[in-house]
Design a protein around this motif. Sequence first.
Motif, PDB file in Angstrom:
ATOM      1  N   TRP A 217     -36.702  42.234  -7.249  1.00  0.00           N
ATOM      2  CA  TRP A 217     -35.650  43.186  -6.867  1.00  0.00           C
ATOM      3  C   TRP A 217     -34.338  42.872  -7.569  1.00  0.00           C
ATOM      4  CZ3 TRP A 217     -31.508  40.667  -4.898  1.00  0.00           C
ATOM      5  CH2 TRP A 217     -31.716  39.464  -4.215  1.00  0.00           C
ATOM      6  N   LEU A 218     -34.147  41.615  -7.950  1.00  0.00           N
ATOM      7  CA  LEU A 218     -32.924  41.215  -8.633  1.00  0.00           C
ATOM      8  C   LEU A 218     -33.011  41.457 -10.140  1.00  0.00           C
ATOM      9  CD1 LEU A 218     -30.138  39.827  -8.444  1.00  0.00           C
ATOM     10  CD2 LEU A 218     -31.306  37.628  -8.611  1.00  0.00           C
ATOM     11  N   ALA A 219     -34.207  41.291 -10.697  1.00  0.00           N
ATOM     12  CA  ALA A 219     -34.366  41.372 -12.152  1.00  0.00           C
ATOM     13  C   ALA A 219     -34.858  42.730 -12.635  1.00  0.00           C
ATOM     14  CB  ALA A 219     -35.339  40.283 -12.616  1.00  0.00           C
ATOM     15  N   ALA A 220     -35.193  43.644 -11.739  1.00  0.00           N
ATOM     16  CA  ALA A 220     -35.893  44.880 -12.109  1.00  0.00           C
ATOM     17  C   ALA A 220     -35.178  45.680 -13.195  1.00  0.00           C
ATOM     18  CB  ALA A 220     -36.102  45.745 -10.871  1.00  0.00           C
ATOM     19  N   ASP A 221     -33.892  45.946 -13.034  1.00  0.00           N
ATOM     20  CA  ASP A 221     -33.164  46.756 -14.017  1.00  0.00           C
ATOM     21  C   ASP A 221     -33.144  46.091 -15.385  1.00  0.00           C
ATOM     22  OD1 ASP A 221     -32.689  48.687 -12.131  1.00  0.00           O
ATOM     23  OD2 ASP A 221     -30.624  48.056 -11.700  1.00  0.00           O
ATOM     24  N   ASP A 222     -32.964  44.777 -15.413  1.00  0.00           N
ATOM     25  CA  ASP A 222     -32.904  44.060 -16.683  1.00  0.00           C
ATOM     26  C   ASP A 222     -34.276  43.980 -17.356  1.00  0.00           C
ATOM     27  OD1 ASP A 222     -30.074  43.331 -16.602  1.00  0.00           O
ATOM     28  OD2 ASP A 222     -30.651  42.100 -14.889  1.00  0.00           O
ATOM     29  N   LEU A 223     -35.345  43.935 -16.567  1.00  0.00           N
ATOM     30  CA  LEU A 223     -36.692  43.963 -17.139  1.00  0.00           C
ATOM     31  C   LEU A 223     -36.980  45.328 -17.757  1.00  0.00           C
ATOM     32  CD1 LEU A 223     -38.631  42.079 -14.305  1.00  0.00           C
ATOM     33  CD2 LEU A 223     -38.206  41.215 -16.613  1.00  0.00           C
TER      34      LEU A 223
ATOM     35  N   VAL B  12     -26.944  57.381  18.679  1.00  0.00           N
ATOM     36  CA  VAL B  12     -26.639  56.261  17.794  1.00  0.00           C
ATOM     37  C   VAL B  12     -25.126  56.169  17.664  1.00  0.00           C
ATOM     38  CG1 VAL B  12     -26.937  55.314  15.488  1.00  0.00           C
ATOM     39  CG2 VAL B  12     -28.801  56.608  16.554  1.00  0.00           C
ATOM     40  N   SER B  13     -24.548  55.194  18.342  1.00  0.00           N
ATOM     41  CA  SER B  13     -23.094  55.083  18.366  1.00  0.00           C
ATOM     42  C   SER B  13     -22.695  53.630  18.570  1.00  0.00           C
ATOM     43  CB  SER B  13     -22.511  55.949  19.484  1.00  0.00           C
ATOM     44  OG  SER B  13     -22.978  55.501  20.757  1.00  0.00           O
ATOM     45  N   GLY B  14     -21.397  53.381  18.459  1.00  0.00           N
ATOM     46  CA  GLY B  14     -20.872  52.041  18.654  1.00  0.00           C
ATOM     47  C   GLY B  14     -20.822  51.269  17.349  1.00  0.00           C
ATOM     48  N   THR B  15     -20.506  49.985  17.471  1.00  0.00           N
ATOM     49  CA  THR B  15     -20.389  49.106  16.308  1.00  0.00           C
ATOM     50  C   THR B  15     -21.627  48.228  16.183  1.00  0.00           C
ATOM     51  OG1 THR B  15     -17.971  49.051  16.433  1.00  0.00           O
ATOM     52  CG2 THR B  15     -19.050  47.252  15.243  1.00  0.00           C
ATOM     53  N   LEU B  16     -22.228  48.227  15.002  1.00  0.00           N
ATOM     54  CA  LEU B  16     -23.370  47.365  14.722  1.00  0.00           C
ATOM     55  C   LEU B  16     -22.906  46.233  13.826  1.00  0.00           C
ATOM     56  CD1 LEU B  16     -26.513  46.971  14.892  1.00  0.00           C
ATOM     57  CD2 LEU B  16     -26.609  48.083  12.651  1.00  0.00           C
ATOM     58  N   ARG B  17     -22.991  45.002  14.332  1.00  0.00           N
ATOM     59  CA  ARG B  17     -22.641  43.819  13.541  1.00  0.00           C
ATOM     60  C   ARG B  17     -23.902  43.322  12.845  1.00  0.00           C
ATOM     61  NH1 ARG B  17     -19.536  39.166  16.006  1.00  0.00           N
ATOM     62  NH2 ARG B  17     -18.879  39.010  13.820  1.00  0.00           N
ATOM     63  N   ILE B  18     -23.909  43.407  11.520  1.00  0.00           N
ATOM     64  CA  ILE B  18     -25.095  43.074  10.748  1.00  0.00           C
ATOM     65  C   ILE B  18     -24.752  42.032   9.694  1.00  0.00           C
ATOM     66  CG2 ILE B  18     -24.694  45.084   9.261  1.00  0.00           C
ATOM     67  CD1 ILE B  18     -27.746  45.235   8.875  1.00  0.00           C
ATOM     68  N   ASN B  19     -25.630  41.030   9.549  1.00  0.00           N
ATOM     69  CA  ASN B  19     -25.422  39.967   8.573  1.00  0.00           C
ATOM     70  C   ASN B  19     -26.500  40.061   7.500  1.00  0.00           C
ATOM     71  OD1 ASN B  19     -26.236  36.879   7.789  1.00  0.00           O
ATOM     72  ND2 ASN B  19     -24.037  37.154   7.962  1.00  0.00           N
ATOM     73  N   LEU B  20     -26.080  39.956   6.221  1.00  0.00           N
ATOM     74  CA  LEU B  20     -26.991  40.174   5.102  1.00  0.00           C
ATOM     75  C   LEU B  20     -26.943  39.023   4.107  1.00  0.00           C
ATOM     76  CD1 LEU B  20     -26.025  43.886   4.302  1.00  0.00           C
ATOM     77  CD2 LEU B  20     -27.921  43.102   5.742  1.00  0.00           C
TER      78      LEU B  20
ATOM     79  N   ALA C 239     -37.244  52.428   3.339  1.00  0.00           N
ATOM     80  CA  ALA C 239     -36.737  52.253   1.996  1.00  0.00           C
ATOM     81  C   ALA C 239     -37.374  51.083   1.244  1.00  0.00           C
ATOM     82  CB  ALA C 239     -35.220  52.053   2.045  1.00  0.00           C
ATOM     83  N   LEU C 240     -37.731  50.017   1.978  1.00  0.00           N
ATOM     84  CA  LEU C 240     -38.116  48.770   1.307  1.00  0.00           C
ATOM     85  C   LEU C 240     -39.601  48.437   1.370  1.00  0.00           C
ATOM     86  CD1 LEU C 240     -35.151  46.525   2.508  1.00  0.00           C
ATOM     87  CD2 LEU C 240     -35.342  47.807   0.377  1.00  0.00           C
ATOM     88  N   MET C 241     -40.294  48.950   2.372  1.00  0.00           N
ATOM     89  CA  MET C 241     -41.730  48.650   2.469  1.00  0.00           C
ATOM     90  C   MET C 241     -42.513  49.484   1.468  1.00  0.00           C
ATOM     91  SD  MET C 241     -42.799  46.276   4.573  1.00  0.00           S
ATOM     92  CE  MET C 241     -44.406  46.651   5.224  1.00  0.00           C
TER      93      MET C 241
ATOM     94  N   LEU D 137     -27.214  44.639  -3.170  1.00  0.00           N
ATOM     95  CA  LEU D 137     -27.979  45.471  -4.090  1.00  0.00           C
ATOM     96  C   LEU D 137     -28.989  46.378  -3.395  1.00  0.00           C
ATOM     97  CD1 LEU D 137     -28.709  42.810  -6.871  1.00  0.00           C
ATOM     98  CD2 LEU D 137     -27.028  44.659  -6.958  1.00  0.00           C
ATOM     99  N   CYS D 138     -29.631  45.895  -2.335  1.00  0.00           N
ATOM    100  CA  CYS D 138     -30.754  46.623  -1.748  1.00  0.00           C
ATOM    101  C   CYS D 138     -30.494  47.198  -0.357  1.00  0.00           C
ATOM    102  CB  CYS D 138     -31.982  45.702  -1.691  1.00  0.00           C
ATOM    103  SG  CYS D 138     -32.502  45.077  -3.301  1.00  0.00           S
ATOM    104  N   VAL D 139     -29.674  46.511   0.438  1.00  0.00           N
ATOM    105  CA  VAL D 139     -29.468  46.971   1.817  1.00  0.00           C
ATOM    106  C   VAL D 139     -28.279  47.917   1.937  1.00  0.00           C
ATOM    107  CG1 VAL D 139     -29.080  46.246   4.202  1.00  0.00           C
ATOM    108  CG2 VAL D 139     -30.514  44.861   2.703  1.00  0.00           C
TER     109      VAL D 139
END
Length: 303
Positions: free
Chosen positions: A249-255, A95-103, A298-300, A110-112
């Motif tokens: 996922w956005l409101a969890a902490d406030d709930l 696992v090497s090199g540059t990974l270009r990731i868009n979020l 992590a997310l499933m 918050l999650c990724v």
Amino acid sequence: MSLNIHSHLQGISAFVHAVEAGSFTAAAARMGVSKSATGKSVARLEERLGIRLLDRTTRSLNLTAEGQAYYQSCLKVLEELNAAETLLASRTRVVSGTLRINLPISFGRLCVMPVLKEVADRNPDLNLDISFTDRQVDLVEESIDLVVRLGDPGDYASLIGRRIGTQCSIICAAPTYLDRRGRPTSLEELVDHDCLAFAKDGRPLPWAVSGPDGNVRSFVIQPRHTISHGEALRDATVNGLGLAYLSTWLAADDLRSGRLEVVPIPTPTEDGPISALWPRSRDLAPKVRVVVDALVEALMPPT
């Protein structure tokens, strides 16, 4: 023979970068060479082919008809080369090199990002180039290795996708707002409330609600306020500006803290997938696979 092949590939690379970047200056910056070297590479390519590929002006580069056809052929050649390199890399499992990731902006931060931090810690030879936007990027055109999308991932023959999670949303508000304005229990009551809408591409998104029969439908609200940033929408809701339709996922902490309260209007238990997409040619790249596997873990939800 090898020098001739190198010259061919150098010219093709300079030509493709010039087309995609829109100028020799921008193409040179991408390639890490001088503007004059880029221009000369394309000129030698045109001389060898005996055709003009680009019409040049002081302000722009434009493909000729022959250049457009040649550009499409070059993309296929470079895609094949990239696929060959990816296959070799996958066999080494390094696992090497540059990974270009868009979020997506809020979900990505918050999650990724926490997941990417752990992946980077475990793989010291992996470099991350991360961009954030809520628009749908073109992975091939913008040279993105991996993208995370919320909702409908789209249907693209050039991409491969994997579900990494599920999104669900609730209608909620701050207890201070509900104490002041009342707690609605039906859609009809929303006309007496201040509703906050999330805007995408300049348009307020509808809310997904569940009817008595269990069927899901889109409810078009008449928002008092429209906000185009997820975290800003959450903050406005916490501060009592009105009712909002927020992802859990956005409101969890406030709930959990009691800063937000769920309004008892039923919403679907699932209102869209969370997906990772990547170009077919990078399907076997270890740098892509290690991130996708980590996101799934992590997310499933556990089965």
